[in-house]
Design an enzyme around this catalytic site. Structure first.
Site, PDB file in Angstrom:
ATOM      1  N   TYR A 146      -3.169  -3.248  -0.776  1.00  0.00           N
ATOM      2  CA  TYR A 146      -3.294  -2.469   0.457  1.00  0.00           C
ATOM      3  C   TYR A 146      -4.353  -1.379   0.295  1.00  0.00           C
ATOM      4  O   TYR A 146      -5.210  -1.196   1.175  1.00  0.00           O
ATOM      5  CB  TYR A 146      -1.944  -1.845   0.786  1.00  0.00           C
ATOM      6  N   LYS A 150      -7.933  -0.986   2.465  1.00  0.00           N
ATOM      7  CA  LYS A 150      -8.254   0.165   3.310  1.00  0.00           C
ATOM      8  C   LYS A 150      -9.493   0.909   2.797  1.00  0.00           C
ATOM      9  O   LYS A 150     -10.332   1.352   3.598  1.00  0.00           O
ATOM     10  CB  LYS A 150      -7.050   1.108   3.391  1.00  0.00           C
TER      11      LYS A 150
END
Length: 241
Positions: A146, A150
């Site tokens: 994750y 990002k």
């Protein structure tokens, strides 16, 4: 801050931050084209705000491009579609990595590309806001893929801003802290994990989805006409201390 006469594509519009963005922008006069993979979510959103809807699983690049073609030429794009697979560094799986990077990064780059191509053909102008995360700035347990997705999207957004700027297309990011959505509830449901995190926020709380949506609206609007290539933390001061 009116968006009357403007159209906006919102990915991940069925739930969470994406749904809040669709609601806020529609309330300010925009015609929303809502993309989501869940039919029931899109149906309820359509009933609520009267948006156009496109059912798509953005993990499939061909389907993502087809969905953007169906959406057509619009004024704005908000990339909110995102998932997380909670895996530690030692336990990370290829399936988890491919799912998270496929939705959070690859799909966002595809939608940005397709949106920009149509804006350039239409004479330029418009704006993109990509939803990233403070997880791209700080290391959080079990957020390996994750965080990579990002941080990668923020880096890509700077390139997008540079290359699309001459066409009058602005590209920015908002990086929310933990936002009280269904996805966050899974990751932060344990008080032993969430409470030490909350006290690190000077405002002593997590964000609401509509608070993120209001900042997205600001970056899309003419009030931010000279803002491009920026990452705006929506974090209650977390990254500043």
């Amino acid at each position: 801050m009116s968006f009357s006469g403007k159209t906006v594509i919102v990915t991940g519009a069925g739930k969470g931050i994406g749904r809040a963005c669709a609601q806020v922008l529609a309330a300010r006069g925009a015609e929303v084209v809502a993309l989501s993979r869940t039919v029931a979510d899109l149906e309820s959103l359509h009933t609520e705000i009267g948006c156009r809807t496109v059912v798509v699983d953005l993990i499939d690049p061909k389907a993502a491009r087809a969905a953007m073609a169906e959406a057509g030429t619009c004024d704005f794009l908000v990339n909110s579609a995102g998932i997380n697979v909670l895996e530690s560094v030692l336990d990370m799986t290829e399936a988890g990595y491919e799912a998270v990077l496929g939705i959070n990064l690859r799909a966002a780059l595809i939608t940005c590309q397709e949106f920009a191509r149509r804006r350039v053909e239409a004479g330029g102008g418009g704006a993109i806001v990509n939803i990233t995360s403070i997880a791209g700035h700080r290391g959080f347990q079990d957020h390996l893929a994750y965080a990579a997705s990002k941080a990668g999207l923020e880096g890509a957004s700077r390139v997008l801003a540079k290359e699309l700027g001459p066409h009058g297309i602005r590209v920015n990011c908002v990086a929310p802290t933990i936002t009280l959505t269904e996805l966050a509830a899974v990751a932060w449901s344990d008080p032993k994990k969430s409470e030490p995190m909350m006290v690190r926020h000077p405002l002593q709380r997590f964000a609401l989805a509509e608070e993120v949506a209001h900042s997205v609206a600001m970056l899309l609007s003419d009030d931010s006409a000279m803002v491009s290539g920026a990452v705006l933390p929506i974090d209650g001061g977390f990254l500043s201390v």
